[in-house]
Design a protein around this motif. Structure first.
Motif, PDB file in Angstrom:
ATOM      1  N   TRP A 198       0.831  -1.205   0.000  1.00 35.26           N
ATOM      2  CA  TRP A 198       0.000   0.000   0.000  1.00 35.26           C
ATOM      3  C   TRP A 198       0.868   1.258   0.000  1.00 35.26           C
ATOM      4  CZ3 TRP A 198      -1.945   3.897   3.617  1.00 35.26           C
ATOM      5  CH2 TRP A 198      -3.062   4.578   3.112  1.00 35.26           C
ATOM      6  N   CYS A 219       0.696   4.169  -2.756  1.00 32.81           N
ATOM      7  CA  CYS A 219       0.547   5.592  -2.392  1.00 32.81           C
ATOM      8  C   CYS A 219       1.676   6.429  -2.974  1.00 32.81           C
ATOM      9  CB  CYS A 219       0.521   5.747  -0.872  1.00 32.81           C
ATOM     10  SG  CYS A 219      -0.989   5.149  -0.093  1.00 32.81           S
ATOM     11  N   TYR A 249      -6.202  10.549  -8.088  1.00 32.92           N
ATOM     12  CA  TYR A 249      -7.095  10.473  -6.928  1.00 32.92           C
ATOM     13  C   TYR A 249      -8.074  11.644  -6.950  1.00 32.92           C
ATOM     14  CZ  TYR A 249      -9.040  11.225  -2.359  1.00 32.92           C
ATOM     15  OH  TYR A 249      -9.943  11.469  -1.350  1.00 32.92           O
ATOM     16  N   VAL A 301      -7.558   1.544  -2.922  1.00 26.60           N
ATOM     17  CA  VAL A 301      -8.714   1.481  -2.029  1.00 26.60           C
ATOM     18  C   VAL A 301      -8.860   0.129  -1.342  1.00 26.60           C
ATOM     19  CG1 VAL A 301      -9.983   3.222  -3.333  1.00 26.60           C
ATOM     20  CG2 VAL A 301     -10.323   0.805  -3.875  1.00 26.60           C
ATOM     21  N   HIS A 302      -7.997  -0.843  -1.660  1.00 22.78           N
ATOM     22  CA  HIS A 302      -8.171  -2.174  -1.070  1.00 22.78           C
ATOM     23  C   HIS A 302      -7.132  -2.524   0.002  1.00 22.78           C
ATOM     24  CE1 HIS A 302     -11.076  -2.947  -4.324  1.00 22.78           C
ATOM     25  NE2 HIS A 302     -11.533  -3.875  -3.522  1.00 22.78           N
ATOM     26  N   VAL A 344      -5.295  -0.957   2.163  1.00 22.85           N
ATOM     27  CA  VAL A 344      -5.248  -0.300   3.473  1.00 22.85           C
ATOM     28  C   VAL A 344      -6.159  -0.980   4.482  1.00 22.85           C
ATOM     29  CG1 VAL A 344      -7.046   1.393   2.868  1.00 22.85           C
ATOM     30  CG2 VAL A 344      -5.368   1.936   4.647  1.00 22.85           C
ATOM     31  N   THR A 345      -7.307  -1.491   4.049  1.00 26.87           N
ATOM     32  CA  THR A 345      -8.209  -2.160   4.991  1.00 26.87           C
ATOM     33  C   THR A 345      -7.602  -3.467   5.498  1.00 26.87           C
ATOM     34  OG1 THR A 345      -9.358  -3.156   3.103  1.00 26.87           O
ATOM     35  CG2 THR A 345     -10.317  -1.162   4.035  1.00 26.87           C
ATOM     36  N   CYS A 393     -12.350   2.340   7.698  1.00 29.59           N
ATOM     37  CA  CYS A 393     -11.614   2.255   6.434  1.00 29.59           C
ATOM     38  C   CYS A 393     -12.362   1.410   5.416  1.00 29.59           C
ATOM     39  CB  CYS A 393     -10.219   1.674   6.676  1.00 29.59           C
ATOM     40  SG  CYS A 393      -9.047   2.825   7.419  1.00 29.59           S
ATOM     41  N   TRP A 394     -12.990   0.328   5.901  1.00 30.27           N
ATOM     42  CA  TRP A 394     -13.712  -0.532   4.967  1.00 30.27           C
ATOM     43  C   TRP A 394     -14.822   0.249   4.284  1.00 30.27           C
ATOM     44  CZ3 TRP A 394     -12.480  -5.742   4.095  1.00 30.27           C
ATOM     45  CH2 TRP A 394     -13.315  -6.387   3.182  1.00 30.27           C
ATOM     46  N   PHE A 442     -13.054   3.387   2.087  1.00 35.01           N
ATOM     47  CA  PHE A 442     -12.288   3.017   0.909  1.00 35.01           C
ATOM     48  C   PHE A 442     -13.073   2.111  -0.039  1.00 35.01           C
ATOM     49  CE2 PHE A 442      -8.983   4.597   3.602  1.00 35.01           C
ATOM     50  CZ  PHE A 442      -7.950   4.995   2.755  1.00 35.01           C
ATOM     51  N   ARG A 443     -13.755   1.097   0.505  1.00 36.10           N
ATOM     52  CA  ARG A 443     -14.362   0.075  -0.364  1.00 36.10           C
ATOM     53  C   ARG A 443     -15.838   0.321  -0.676  1.00 36.10           C
ATOM     54  NH1 ARG A 443     -11.673  -5.821   0.602  1.00 36.10           N
ATOM     55  NH2 ARG A 443      -9.556  -5.148   1.165  1.00 36.10           N
ATOM     56  N   TRP A 466     -15.317   5.306  -1.684  1.00 38.44           N
ATOM     57  CA  TRP A 466     -14.438   5.686  -2.789  1.00 38.44           C
ATOM     58  C   TRP A 466     -14.503   4.710  -3.954  1.00 38.44           C
ATOM     59  CZ3 TRP A 466      -9.763   7.259   0.737  1.00 38.44           C
ATOM     60  CH2 TRP A 466      -9.887   8.602   1.076  1.00 38.44           C
TER      61      TRP A 466
END
Length: 361
Positions: free
Chosen positions: A115, A119, A132, A212-213, A215-216, A254-255, A258-259, A262
């Motif tokens: 990740w 980034c 982004y 978006v995946h 990080v969770t 975060c889930w 991000f998922r 976003w």
């Protein structure tokens, strides 16, 4: 307040509403059906031969992917036997936790680095630092066969090879869970998405999917590591309990962010709607429906896994669980229910004794 305002602006920048996203994607599908409608096997095969396979260097790329997958596996075994298991033994983890700790420690280590790498590409490289904030711009300079920078190529090969390794890891090394078969399907789907986006040069939108995946998964594995460490050496460690609770809250937030926020409002909106705007201008955008179907399947899996988060919250709210743990594991749920019943029985017994004591007095 200034920091909160800045964070809110970062989160919502360039994000349409759910309603607008559904409306736009509906328009994109209708436009595709009316003006393109090329999802026949013959057309797909033709596009594959023309727009994808020529840009996937079979000998070179497959050698890199397979070689790195083998290296991932060797590295995992090495770290498991030389680092993770000795740490579990030295910390005197419970046997059931000692078995599961190496898996979470490995995944935590990998996802932190992948990740961070993603980034760096998105926010650190000038040619990508707008995707982004303006995800629709990924289609502005799209061309089949467009060059891929060495840094992005390296990231793609690392990600592809890791998920190839993960198929072996899920079958032979990971703990078995309710969603093990779904996880295997997820790995095959992810390999297909990453591989096709690389060959078709959809790598810019692919970077956002990776962003978006991962990080969770960092938050999830951090939480699980602390769950395993809260009971060690025959003692309960409050700090790890607090960290696992904090980790779970971060994981749940975060889930969703991000998922479920976003991903549909940035990525799926861009692939379902903005890509068709590009097609209107150039009459060239292969694999539209194929990629969107795969992305929507992935989103469906994200929603399914979010149900486990809600399921855990329900268990906590109803008193069936009192500690953070992985509710995908049957033994965890059973153990939690036994603890909850034991606690309830103890409380009931104590109340009965107190009532009898009052009557005697």
């Amino acid at each position: 307040m200034e920091y909160i305002s800045g964070f809110y602006s970062f989160v919502t920048n360039g994000v349409p509403s759910y309603t607008q996203t559904c409306y736009d994607i509906k328009w994109g599908l209708e436009y595709w059906y009316s003006n393109v409608n090329d999802f026949s096997p013959q057309t797909f095969s033709k596009d594959l031969q023309k727009y994808a396979l020529p840009y996937f260097e079979v000998k070179k790329d497959l050698a890199v992917i397979v070689g790195l997958a083998v290296l991932w596996t060797i590295l995992r075994y090495a770290l498991t036997f030389a680092v993770f298991q000795p740490i579990a033994s030295w910390c005197q983890l419970r046997s059931v936790d000692a078995k599961k700790y190496p898996e979470s420690a490995w995944k935590l280590l990998v996802y932190i680095h992948t990740w961070a790498f993603t980034c760096y590409v998105i926010f650190g490289l000038p040619q990508y630092n707008n995707i982004y904030y303006d995800t629709d711009s990924v289609w502005d300079d799209f061309e089949s066969g467009m060059p891929i920078e060495p840094t992005v190529y390296s990231l793609y090969m690392l990600q592809l090879s890791f998920y190839v390794h993960s198929i072996y890891g899920t079958i032979c090394m990971d703990a078995k869970r309710k969603d093990t078969l779904l996880m295997l399907f997820h790995h095959f789907l992810t390999i297909s998405l990453i591989g096709f986006s690389y060959a078709s040069r959809y790598h810019k939108i692919g970077l956002m999917v990776l962003f978006v995946h991962d990080v969770t998964d960092i938050a999830l594995e951090f939480t699980k590591v602390n769950v395993y460490f809260k009971n060690r050496g025959g003692q309960f460690h409050r700090l790890n309990e607090i960290m696992s609770n904090v980790g779970f809250v971060i994981f749940a937030i975060c889930w969703y962010l991000f998922r479920l926020y976003w991903l549909p409002l940035k990525v799926l909106h861009s692939t379902g709607y903005s890509s068709m705007i590009r097609h209107q201008q150039t009459n060239h955008l292969p694999f539209y429906l194929f990629f969107n179907i795969m992305l929507w399947i992935l989103q469906g899996m994200n929603i399914y896994w979010f149900m486990f988060i809600l399921y855990f919250l329900f268990k906590v709210a109803t008193g069936q669980m009192t500690e953070v743990d992985d509710v995908r594991e049957d033994e965890v749920v059973k153990e939690a229910m036994v603890k909850a019943r034991s606690k309830s029985s103890t409380t009931s017994t104590r109340n009965t004794v107190n009532n009898k004591s009052r009557k005697t007095d």
